[in-house]
Design a protein around this motif. Structure first.
Motif, PDB file in Angstrom:
ATOM      1  N   ARG A 125       0.680  -1.360  -0.126  1.00 32.92           N
ATOM      2  CA  ARG A 125      -0.025   0.111   0.097  1.00 32.92           C
ATOM      3  C   ARG A 125       0.767   1.206  -0.010  1.00 32.92           C
ATOM      4  NH1 ARG A 125      -4.741  -2.229   4.205  1.00 32.92           N
ATOM      5  NH2 ARG A 125      -5.645  -3.470   2.826  1.00 32.92           N
ATOM      6  N   ASN A 126       2.171   1.148   0.009  1.00 35.93           N
ATOM      7  CA  ASN A 126       2.925   2.510  -0.131  1.00 35.93           C
ATOM      8  C   ASN A 126       4.229   2.133  -0.945  1.00 35.93           C
ATOM      9  OD1 ASN A 126       4.052   4.827   0.498  1.00 35.93           O
ATOM     10  ND2 ASN A 126       3.540   4.951   2.474  1.00 35.93           N
TER      11      ASN A 126
ATOM     12  N   ARG B 174       1.778  12.816  -0.718  1.00 35.43           N
ATOM     13  CA  ARG B 174       0.622  11.558  -0.640  1.00 35.43           C
ATOM     14  C   ARG B 174       0.232  11.352   0.788  1.00 35.43           C
ATOM     15  NH1 ARG B 174       1.168   5.870  -0.493  1.00 35.43           N
ATOM     16  NH2 ARG B 174      -0.482   4.764  -1.655  1.00 35.43           N
TER      17      ARG B 174
ATOM     18  N   HIS C  23      -2.074  14.279   1.898  1.00 34.49           N
ATOM     19  CA  HIS C  23      -3.453  14.098   1.386  1.00 34.49           C
ATOM     20  C   HIS C  23      -4.049  13.070   2.089  1.00 34.49           C
ATOM     21  CE1 HIS C  23      -6.386  12.164  -1.466  1.00 34.49           C
ATOM     22  NE2 HIS C  23      -6.693  13.522  -1.437  1.00 34.49           N
ATOM     23  N   GLN C  24      -3.481  11.929   2.072  1.00 39.25           N
ATOM     24  CA  GLN C  24      -3.988  10.821   2.994  1.00 39.25           C
ATOM     25  C   GLN C  24      -4.434  11.140   4.483  1.00 39.25           C
ATOM     26  OE1 GLN C  24      -1.176   7.530   2.128  1.00 39.25           O
ATOM     27  NE2 GLN C  24      -2.411   6.964   0.336  1.00 39.25           N
TER      28      GLN C  24
ATOM     29  N   PHE D  20      -0.956   6.245   7.380  1.00 41.23           N
ATOM     30  CA  PHE D  20      -1.612   6.776   6.672  1.00 41.23           C
ATOM     31  C   PHE D  20      -2.105   5.937   5.344  1.00 41.23           C
ATOM     32  CE2 PHE D  20      -0.288  11.187   8.118  1.00 41.23           C
ATOM     33  CZ  PHE D  20      -0.999  11.237   9.154  1.00 41.23           C
ATOM     34  N   SER D  21      -0.964   5.362   4.663  1.00 37.06           N
ATOM     35  CA  SER D  21      -1.139   4.624   3.565  1.00 37.06           C
ATOM     36  C   SER D  21      -2.056   3.392   3.947  1.00 37.06           C
ATOM     37  CB  SER D  21       0.183   4.414   3.054  1.00 37.06           C
ATOM     38  OG  SER D  21       0.928   3.404   4.041  1.00 37.06           O
TER      39      SER D  21
ATOM     40  N   ALA E  43      -5.720   4.647   4.689  1.00 30.75           N
ATOM     41  CA  ALA E  43      -6.347   5.558   3.586  1.00 30.75           C
ATOM     42  C   ALA E  43      -7.470   4.610   2.845  1.00 30.75           C
ATOM     43  CB  ALA E  43      -5.546   6.412   2.898  1.00 30.75           C
TER      44      ALA E  43
END
Length: 446
Positions: free
Chosen positions: A83-84, A356, A359-360, A411-412, A415
């Protein structure tokens, strides 16, 4: 939550979750750079090369704990990796830079240290909720700050900087004390304002202690970061309360205001400091940055290799040290140090990872403010502000850099992949990611 339980044969056993809490706390404590470096350096505060080599051994228990926990959580670790992907590329870039580094051995050693720090960030991201991590950091950094105040009274020769008498506490420098006092002020302020975690009195007491250390350190970087964190806290706290077109306008106004402040500071900060009788060179940083920018322009594509520029074997570093008449260990600007390490390509990748994450984090704060995303968002911005005059990005075996990576990973992981989907730290919704200690039950009782 009880830490000790009786097995069927009547013997005591330690809960695995207790090992995770204590292990994570000790790892973060070791990464703060408190106690051990100062004890080895003595009142003078200067570490020899032999002392630095011995300090590297302190990181071995951190590496062992990290590998142990990841071996028990392979599936969530692999999902978090998937995811990241941009962060994985950024993590591998220091290893790749060994090829063009001006000091390959230094780059390789520090890149391995950074890799383990990022792995520890994955452990924290997949085994703790944001609110649990908030409590863990309050305990870890709180110990350092309280010990620093105690050292001022009991061991003033160690706790004060010999040159100017400022407070450095149990850290090697006053700036380090200021950074952690700033972070603790944020953490305790959030807990005190929240009140739902049940530690308001403790948070208020530690808040006073952190502000005392912040004032005693006289670190302008930390003071500016703390002030910025207070403003950013208000911005993120209001974000979930505005919706639709109003939220879009609100975000645009915030961004424009931030850009305007940066432009004004760039144009008028030095004249303002001169008018106030302050050091217009920012303690020698301005002339240092001019020399660093010239070197960046000469190796604009790939840089000099990860943390390879500021080494004694690099004649270009010696040229700068001779011109500024002191030996800075870095550029005192995290953004310039990334350009020195990786060039424009690495800098663009880093900016992509950060944008990124911002934003997440904002999306999570808007959709799930009760989960504790507020403080992680503010902490992320706080570190970005700190790096305007210090170099804290991608530092190996460093607590602030590890927590910065942890915020990005958290976050990733959580999100939303789609507009209508979001992953929560919940034992019911996501059993592989959720810590056994549910944030809805006993999160404040490790």
């Amino acid at each position: 939550m009880r830490s000790l339980t009786y097995r069927g044969d009547g013997k005591l056993s330690v809960r695995w979750r207790t090992i995770e809490w204590w292990g994570a706390g000790i790892c973060l404590l070791l990464q703060t750079g408190a106690f051990f470096p100062l004890l080895m350096a003595g009142p003078v505060g200067e570490l020899s090369d032999a002392g630095k080599a011995k300090l590297r051994l302190v990181s071995l228990p951190v590496y062992a704990f990290t590998l142990l926990i990841l071996s028990q959580n392979v599936r969530p670790f692999l999902i978090a990796l998937a995811r990241n992907v941009p962060l994985q590329l950024l993590t591998l870039l220091p290893l790749a830079s060994v090829v063009w580094s001006v000091s390959p051995s230094t780059t390789l050693r520090r890149a391995i240290g950074l890799l383990f720090s990022i792995l520890l960030a994955y452990v924290l991201a997949i085994r703790f909720t944001p609110r649990q991590l908030l409590l863990l950091l309050m305990i870890v950094i709180g110990v350092c700050i309280v010990a620093s105040l105690g050292a001022v009274v009991a061991l003033p020769s160690y706790a004060r900087t010999p040159t100017d008498g400022t407070i450095r506490g149990v850290f090697l420098t006053k700036n380090t004390l200021g950074w952690y006092a700033s972070v603790l002020a944020l953490i305790c302020g959030v807990i005190a304002l929240d009140g739902s975690m049940g530690y308001r009195k403790t948070a208020l007491a530690l808040l006073v202690a952190s502000l005392a250390c912040l004032a005693g350190s006289t670190s302008m970087t930390a003071i500016i970061a703390t002030t910025s964190a207070a403003c950013v806290y208000v911005i993120y706290a209001l974000l979930p309360k505005v919706r639709g077109v109003v939220r879009v306008v609100y975000v645009l106004v915030v961004i424009q205001t931030a850009v305007l402040i940066l432009v004004v500071m760039h144009e008028y900060l030095v004249p303002l400091l001169t008018a106030l009788g302050k050091d217009a060179t920012l303690t020698g940083r301005v002339p240092l940055w001019e020399l660093v920018d010239a070197e960046i322009s000469r190796h604009l594509l790939l840089g000099f290799g990860f943390q390879a520029f500021w080494t004694e074997g690099n004649p270009l570093a010696w040229a700068i040290w001779n011109k500024v008449a002191w030996m800075p260990p870095h550029a005192h600007n995290g953004y310039r140090d990334i350009l020195l390490s990786f060039g424009v390509g690495g800098f663009v990748l880093f900016c992509g990872v950060v944008m990124r994450a911002v934003h997440q984090g904002a999306v999570l704060q808007c959709r799930e403010p009760q989960e504790g995303w507020l403080w992680l968002n503010v902490f992320l911005i706080m570190v970005l502000v700190m790096n305007l005059t210090e170099s804290l990005f991608l530092n190996q075996n460093d607590c602030i850099a590890t927590m910065f990576a942890t915020a990005i990973i958290m976050f990733s992981v959580c999100a939303p992949v789609r507009a209508d989907q979001i992953i929560r730290y919940s034992p019911v919704a996501e059993p592989d990611f959720a810590p056994p200690l549910s944030p809805a039950t006993n999160e404040s009782n490790p």
